[in-house]
Enzyme design. Structure first.
Site, PDB file in Angstrom:
ATOM      1  N   HIS A 196      -8.489   1.712  -6.190  1.00 37.91           N
ATOM      2  CA  HIS A 196      -7.716   0.857  -5.279  1.00 37.91           C
ATOM      3  C   HIS A 196      -6.239   1.210  -5.391  1.00 37.91           C
ATOM      4  CE1 HIS A 196     -11.165  -1.711  -4.499  1.00 37.91           C
ATOM      5  NE2 HIS A 196     -11.411  -1.651  -5.799  1.00 37.91           N
TER       6      HIS A 196
ATOM      7  N   TYR B 134       0.792  -1.230   0.000  1.00 37.39           N
ATOM      8  CA  TYR B 134       0.000   0.000   0.000  1.00 37.39           C
ATOM      9  C   TYR B 134       0.826   1.284   0.000  1.00 37.39           C
ATOM     10  CZ  TYR B 134      -3.621  -3.357   1.081  1.00 37.39           C
ATOM     11  OH  TYR B 134      -4.477  -4.429   1.031  1.00 37.39           O
TER      12      TYR B 134
END
Length: 147
Positions: A101, A23
């Protein structure tokens, strides 16, 4: 001036510390600040909400309709693969939205490959880390202005 709502789903409050190899190292505050500044410079108003609770995201979507929000950018996170309720809320208010995302969900575990949102979204952007949000914001600007 358009109003754009950015919704961040569960566990995104942990950005910067949660699995940075997937991430990234940026925090959610970093991302929100950059998006807010980009929207302001383009003459638009940006609102944000992160919640780990599905009902809070649904309530915020309902409020967005009452407030006249023009566009939604949503990273449903884990709710991507489970939440018919969030999908129904987005369809119910009729505000166009982009699914976003940080990671490429299609290059991850098989259970992450299905989305309850992508077939009703204006578009889907994934796999570019925090830049996914910036790309979604630029796409939202284009849809809003028709350019």
């Amino acid at each position: 001036m358009a109003s754009i709502l950015v919704l961040h789903g569960p566990n995104l409050n942990l950005l910067g510390t949660r699995e940075p190899e997937i991430y990234g190292a940026e925090t959610l505050d970093d991302i929100n600040f950059r998006l807010t500044e980009t929207a302001r410079q383009a003459g638009h108003h940006l609102l944000t909400l992160q919640s780990n609770a599905e009902y809070e995201l649904i309530d915020r979507i309902h409020e967005a309709k009452k407030e006249g929000v023009d566009f939604i950018i949503i990273n449903p996170a884990a709710f991507t693969h489970t939440s018919v309720a969030l999908r129904d809320a987005l369809l119910g208010v009729g505000i166009p939205f982009i699914e976003t995302h940080l990671s490429n969900v299609h290059a991850r575990e098989a259970f992450r490959h299905h989305s309850y949102f992508s077939d009703v979204a204006v578009g889907v952007i994934c796999g570019f880390g925090s830049q996914s949000y910036e790309l979604a914001l630029q796409a939202a600007f284009s849809k809003i202005t028709g350019k």
